[in-house]
Write a protein that holds these residues in place. Structure first.
Motif, PDB file in Angstrom:
ATOM      1  N   ALA A  73       7.220 -88.262  82.363  1.00  0.00           N
ATOM      2  CA  ALA A  73       8.649 -87.974  82.288  1.00  0.00           C
ATOM      3  C   ALA A  73       8.914 -86.476  82.427  1.00  0.00           C
ATOM      4  N   HIS A  74      10.160 -86.160  82.748  1.00  0.00           N
ATOM      5  CA  HIS A  74      10.575 -84.757  82.841  1.00  0.00           C
ATOM      6  C   HIS A  74      11.003 -84.275  81.464  1.00  0.00           C
ATOM      7  N   GLN A  75      10.493 -83.111  81.067  1.00  0.00           N
ATOM      8  CA  GLN A  75      10.810 -82.545  79.760  1.00  0.00           C
ATOM      9  C   GLN A  75      11.833 -81.426  79.899  1.00  0.00           C
ATOM     10  N   THR A  76      12.859 -81.477  79.050  1.00  0.00           N
ATOM     11  CA  THR A  76      13.947 -80.511  79.090  1.00  0.00           C
ATOM     12  C   THR A  76      13.972 -79.713  77.789  1.00  0.00           C
ATOM     13  N   PRO A  77      13.886 -78.381  77.854  1.00  0.00           N
ATOM     14  CA  PRO A  77      13.890 -77.582  76.628  1.00  0.00           C
ATOM     15  C   PRO A  77      15.269 -77.535  75.980  1.00  0.00           C
ATOM     16  N   VAL A  78      15.290 -77.461  74.669  1.00  0.00           N
ATOM     17  CA  VAL A  78      16.532 -77.320  73.910  1.00  0.00           C
ATOM     18  C   VAL A  78      16.817 -75.834  73.719  1.00  0.00           C
ATOM     19  N   PRO A  79      18.045 -75.352  74.010  1.00  0.00           N
ATOM     20  CA  PRO A  79      18.370 -73.923  73.870  1.00  0.00           C
ATOM     21  C   PRO A  79      18.168 -73.416  72.448  1.00  0.00           C
ATOM     22  N   SER A  80      17.851 -72.133  72.348  1.00  0.00           N
ATOM     23  CA  SER A  80      17.653 -71.489  71.057  1.00  0.00           C
ATOM     24  C   SER A  80      18.865 -70.637  70.699  1.00  0.00           C
ATOM     25  N   GLU A  81      18.944 -70.240  69.425  1.00  0.00           N
ATOM     26  CA  GLU A  81      20.098 -69.468  68.963  1.00  0.00           C
ATOM     27  C   GLU A  81      19.780 -67.983  68.781  1.00  0.00           C
ATOM     28  N   THR A  82      18.495 -67.632  68.676  1.00  0.00           N
ATOM     29  CA  THR A  82      18.124 -66.242  68.414  1.00  0.00           C
ATOM     30  C   THR A  82      17.814 -65.507  69.714  1.00  0.00           C
ATOM     31  N   PHE A  83      17.801 -64.166  69.648  1.00  0.00           N
ATOM     32  CA  PHE A  83      17.523 -63.370  70.848  1.00  0.00           C
ATOM     33  C   PHE A  83      16.121 -63.653  71.378  1.00  0.00           C
ATOM     34  N   VAL A  84      15.137 -63.622  70.487  1.00  0.00           N
ATOM     35  CA  VAL A  84      13.760 -63.917  70.907  1.00  0.00           C
ATOM     36  C   VAL A  84      13.669 -65.350  71.413  1.00  0.00           C
ATOM     37  N   GLY A  85      14.306 -66.256  70.707  1.00  0.00           N
ATOM     38  CA  GLY A  85      14.294 -67.647  71.125  1.00  0.00           C
ATOM     39  C   GLY A  85      14.902 -67.850  72.499  1.00  0.00           C
ATOM     40  N   LYS A  86      15.945 -67.097  72.820  1.00  0.00           N
ATOM     41  CA  LYS A  86      16.587 -67.216  74.136  1.00  0.00           C
ATOM     42  C   LYS A  86      15.681 -66.713  75.246  1.00  0.00           C
ATOM     43  N   ILE A  87      14.906 -65.671  74.962  1.00  0.00           N
ATOM     44  CA  ILE A  87      13.932 -65.187  75.950  1.00  0.00           C
ATOM     45  C   ILE A  87      12.891 -66.269  76.226  1.00  0.00           C
ATOM     46  N   LEU A  88      12.363 -66.856  75.158  1.00  0.00           N
ATOM     47  CA  LEU A  88      11.324 -67.871  75.301  1.00  0.00           C
ATOM     48  C   LEU A  88      11.878 -69.161  75.894  1.00  0.00           C
ATOM     49  N   TYR A  89      13.139 -69.494  75.566  1.00  0.00           N
ATOM     50  CA  TYR A  89      13.785 -70.649  76.188  1.00  0.00           C
ATOM     51  C   TYR A  89      13.928 -70.424  77.693  1.00  0.00           C
ATOM     52  N   THR A  90      14.379 -69.230  78.070  1.00  0.00           N
ATOM     53  CA  THR A  90      14.533 -68.904  79.490  1.00  0.00           C
ATOM     54  C   THR A  90      13.190 -68.951  80.204  1.00  0.00           C
ATOM     55  N   ASN A  91      12.138 -68.572  79.509  1.00  0.00           N
ATOM     56  CA  ASN A  91      10.802 -68.647  80.080  1.00  0.00           C
ATOM     57  C   ASN A  91      10.444 -70.088  80.440  1.00  0.00           C
ATOM     58  N   HIS A  92      10.834 -71.023  79.587  1.00  0.00           N
ATOM     59  CA  HIS A  92      10.597 -72.444  79.870  1.00  0.00           C
ATOM     60  C   HIS A  92      11.457 -72.913  81.040  1.00  0.00           C
ATOM     61  N   VAL A  93      12.711 -72.466  81.084  1.00  0.00           N
ATOM     62  CA  VAL A  93      13.595 -72.838  82.196  1.00  0.00           C
ATOM     63  C   VAL A  93      13.030 -72.301  83.511  1.00  0.00           C
ATOM     64  N   ASP A 144      10.186 -74.465  84.544  1.00  0.00           N
ATOM     65  CA  ASP A 144      10.655 -75.759  85.049  1.00  0.00           C
ATOM     66  C   ASP A 144      11.153 -75.652  86.484  1.00  0.00           C
ATOM     67  N   LYS A 145      11.957 -74.641  86.745  1.00  0.00           N
ATOM     68  CA  LYS A 145      12.527 -74.463  88.079  1.00  0.00           C
ATOM     69  C   LYS A 145      11.437 -74.111  89.104  1.00  0.00           C
ATOM     70  N   THR A 146      10.326 -73.593  88.629  1.00  0.00           N
ATOM     71  CA  THR A 146       9.225 -73.221  89.520  1.00  0.00           C
ATOM     72  C   THR A 146       8.358 -74.414  89.882  1.00  0.00           C
ATOM     73  N   ARG A 147       8.067 -75.260  88.918  1.00  0.00           N
ATOM     74  CA  ARG A 147       7.036 -76.278  89.096  1.00  0.00           C
ATOM     75  C   ARG A 147       7.511 -77.624  89.634  1.00  0.00           C
ATOM     76  N   VAL A 148       8.759 -78.015  89.359  1.00  0.00           N
ATOM     77  CA  VAL A 148       9.157 -79.415  89.553  1.00  0.00           C
ATOM     78  C   VAL A 148       9.081 -79.898  91.003  1.00  0.00           C
ATOM     79  N   ASP A 149       9.273 -79.022  91.979  1.00  0.00           N
ATOM     80  CA  ASP A 149       9.314 -79.465  93.374  1.00  0.00           C
ATOM     81  C   ASP A 149       8.009 -79.259  94.132  1.00  0.00           C
ATOM     82  N   ILE A 150       6.987 -78.720  93.462  1.00  0.00           N
ATOM     83  CA  ILE A 150       5.713 -78.505  94.147  1.00  0.00           C
ATOM     84  C   ILE A 150       5.119 -79.843  94.570  1.00  0.00           C
ATOM     85  N   ASN A 151       4.785 -79.951  95.854  1.00  0.00           N
ATOM     86  CA  ASN A 151       4.172 -81.173  96.401  1.00  0.00           C
ATOM     87  C   ASN A 151       4.984 -82.415  96.024  1.00  0.00           C
TER      88      ASN A 151
END
Length: 301
Positions: A80-100, A103-110
């Motif tokens: 299944a496709h996994q979707t990250p839940v947004p964070s509320e803190t500044f550090v959390g938003k950086i790490l959430y964006t890292n997951h996004v 996701d945008k990088t890997r999903v369409d490969i091959n």
């Protein structure tokens, strides 16, 4: 290994549902060891493994996985496709964006058939294939191992129209624990499959560029911070091939997912899963996963 009373809660549910069997182990040995245990005893046509810290966002995520695997006899694993839940803190938003970004990088490969698209938290296996899988006891990369085995005995299918919610790490402390494992666990597969297995992890440059531009347009500041964080981690993290099958618990990923219907019962926080197969509550545990044995059946088209 669970310490949040999940076992007691599931046992209470099982009292009124004969389809549920609880197998609790006092000693924590790691996910791959327990998967081997379940693969051996399962006798069904399909096996669905779900990590304990995810939530099915809709009522039909499992059906989508089943339909996909039934559409082609060669498919032995569907993820299944996994979707990250947004964070509320500044550090959390950086790490959430890292997951996004990832996701945008890997999903369409091959067309989705890539080792990075089998993330292990929500996976459906054919029962006959599961009998052929025996994870080495000293790896944490169950998803990578499963992907290689899937292509040995059949095909892997990524199901992008499913949506599994998970909470990404949101603290630097957890990032420092996770980054070395995430970057190095692939090297443990070399002992089982040889050095050529590392080529499966390569991501073509064009997908990295597409993922970066897309994420930058949506989260400009956090994307730049995430890229700097990734570059720094790759420079500072040493390559290691030997990791215990038991990973450190990441506390920030175990908090309740707010988009789920939550409530309290007997003083314990739970998450209500809306899928009709469950009709019950499942505690969010730091060391637990759900394993469903599904008999062969036909779904309405």
């Amino acid at each position: 290994g669970s310490t949040d009373k999940s076992v007691q809660m599931v046992r209470e549910i099982a009292k009124n549902n004969p389809l549920i069997t609880v197998r609790a182990f006092k000693e924590r040995k790691g996910k791959t060891v327990r998967l081997n245990d379940f693969y051996k005893i399962a006798k069904s046509d399909f096996l669905l493994q779900l990590d304990g810290d995810i939530v099915l966002s809709g009522r039909y995520e499992i059906e989508k996985l089943i339909k996909r695997i039934q559409s082609d006899d060669q498919i032995v694993v569907a993820a299944a496709h996994q979707t990250p839940v947004p964070s509320e803190t500044f550090v959390g938003k950086i790490l959430y964006t890292n997951h996004v970004l990832w996701d945008k990088t890997r999903v369409d490969i091959n067309h989705g058939d890539h080792i990075h698209n089998l993330q292990g938290s929500a996976v459906l296996l054919r029962g006959s294939f599961a009998k052929r899988v025996q994870y080495p006891g000293d790896i944490t990369c169950d998803q990578g191992y499963l992907y290689v085995k899937a292509h040995k005995y059949g095909r892997f299918a990524y199901v992008p129209d499913t949506k599994i919610l998970y909470r990404p790490i949101s603290t630097f402390e957890d990032y420092k624990r996770l980054a070395p494992r995430a970057m190095n666990e692939r090297y443990a597969l070399v002992r089982s499959f040889g050095p050529n297995v590392l080529s499966l992890y390569r991501v073509p440059l064009k997908y990295k560029v597409i993922g970066f531009i897309s994420t930058l347009a949506e989260y400009p500041i956090y994307t730049v911070c995430a890229v700097i964080l990734n570059i720094g981690s790759k420079i500072l993290t040493k390559k290691r091939a030997h990791y215990s099958s038991i990973w450190e618990t990441l506390e920030s990923t175990k908090r309740e997912i707010p988009s789920a219907t939550s409530y309290r019962r007997n003083g314990y926080k739970t998450v209500k899963i809306s899928h009709p197969i469950f009709r019950s509550s499942v505690g969010v545990a730091s060391d637990i996963f759900v394993f469903l044995s599904l008999r062969h059946f036909h779904l309405p088209r």
